[in-house]
Design an enzyme around this catalytic site. Structure first.
Site, PDB file in Angstrom:
ATOM      1  N   SER A 152     -46.922  47.379 -63.034  1.00 41.14           N
ATOM      2  CA  SER A 152     -45.783  46.527 -62.660  1.00 41.14           C
ATOM      3  C   SER A 152     -44.573  46.948 -63.479  1.00 41.14           C
ATOM      4  CB  SER A 152     -46.116  45.063 -62.980  1.00 41.14           C
ATOM      5  OG  SER A 152     -44.951  44.257 -62.874  1.00 41.14           O
ATOM      6  N   TYR A 165     -48.316  38.515 -69.321  1.00 40.56           N
ATOM      7  CA  TYR A 165     -48.375  39.391 -68.141  1.00 40.56           C
ATOM      8  C   TYR A 165     -47.762  40.756 -68.463  1.00 40.56           C
ATOM      9  CZ  TYR A 165     -47.948  41.068 -63.329  1.00 40.56           C
ATOM     10  OH  TYR A 165     -48.050  41.817 -62.181  1.00 40.56           O
TER      11      TYR A 165
END
Ligand SMILES: NC(=O)c1ccc[n+]([C@@H]2O[C@H](COP(=O)([O-])OP(=O)(O)OC[C@H]3O[C@@H](n4cnc5c(N)ncnc54)[C@H](OP(=O)(O)O)[C@@H]3O)[C@@H](O)[C@H]2O)c1
Length: 266
Positions: A152, A165
């Protein structure tokens, strides 16, 4: 000069984790359209069944599915031993796509919940390690096989509320890099695709089913679709065997940086 040289994916075995929705489900259809044979895993088996039907309709030679929880070693090992039987003793796993994962919550560190942190590290980090360790013995050497991890933009830049995250996806990036060093000489390709804002069930999961908050993330902007990423995964896996796409950051045009998104007035 012929520009596009492709390695065929027809009849090749492709294993996709997190295939019950979003990128994984779209990848199942996209690899299916290439005539590949699919091994699909996720926790929601009813959703996998629907994805499998769609992938077969798209052209998949096979679209087999089984329950998989990448946060549990026993589940990963059971899945891989099932996959080994399906592939058969003379077959090989051509592509492993470590896609299962996601974000849980958007709390600051001060407000963070252990359960959210643990779920993110389990699926995005340990899940990639477990799946790769288990699947490697099924992969051939020197045949253009690929391991493609889904990272990501969060692995490249931090944002408020994203500590765990961002840490998890930065971990995924470093696992990808270490693995590429470890597999040097085997011919197995290792890469990561690191998307920005994409409209899937990602935000619904992050906001624990709060559809209004999830919708707000994409308000007024044009995010990536799951199909955009699926198409890129097929492209990577079908490059000639000597070509490795190491790291690919893919963002919508409306996103200049993680927290810098253009929104049209509604
Ligand atoms: N959408 C974005 O904006 C975006 C951007 C960058 C990166 N990503 C990453 O892309 C990947 C796919 O996400 P998505 O956007 O397609 O979201 P999604 O629609 O929520 O899909 C996530 C998939 O992961 C599976 N999954 C989650 N935890 C799992 C576990 N413990 N074991 C097995 N499967 C698990 C889910 O299946 P079950 O719930 O059925 O198990 C689902 O199939 C994730 O790694 C995510 O972090 C997404």
């Amino acid at each position: 000069m012929k520009i596009s040289r492709m390695s065929s994916l027809k009849d090749k075995w492709i294993l996709i984790t997190g295939a019950s929705s979003g990128f994984g489900a779209a990848a199942a259809r996209a690899f299916g359209a290439e005539g590949a044979r699919l091994l699909l895993g996720a926790r929601r088996v009813d959703r996998l069944e629907r994805v499998s039907i769609g992938a077969r309709k798209a052209g998949a030679g096979e679209a087999l599915f089984r329950e998989l929880d990448v946060s549990k070693t026993a589940s990963v090992e059971a899945f891989i031993s099932w996959a080994r039987k399906k592939i058969g003793s003379r077959g090989h796993l051509h592509v492993l796509i470590n896609n299962a994962g996601g974000a849980h919550g958007l709390d600051t560190v001060a407000e963070g919940k252990d359960a959210d942190w643990e779920a993110m590290i389990q699926s995005n980090v340990l899940g990639v390690l477990r799946m790769t360790r288990a699947a490697l013995p099924l992969m051939p050497h020197d045949a253009g096989a690929s391991i493609i991890n889904i990272g990501s933009v969060a692995g490249h830049a931090a944002y408020e509320g994203g500590a765990a995250y961002c840490a998890a996806k930065a971990g995924e990036l470093q696992i990808t890099r270490a693995l590429r060093l470890e597999l040097l000489g085997t011919g197995i390709r290792v890469g990561t695709v690191d998307p920005g804002l994409a409209e899937t069930e990602f935000s619904l999961v992050r906001f624990k089913g709060d559809a209004a908050s999830a919708k707000k993330v994409y308000e007024g902007t044009r995010p990536l679709t799951a199909e955009d990423i699926a198409e890129i995964l097929v492209w990577i896996a079908s490059r000639p065997p000597h070509v490795n796409i190491d790291e690919l950051i893919v963002k919508p045009v409306d996103q200049a940086a993680v927290g810098k998104v253009f929104r049209r007035k509604l």
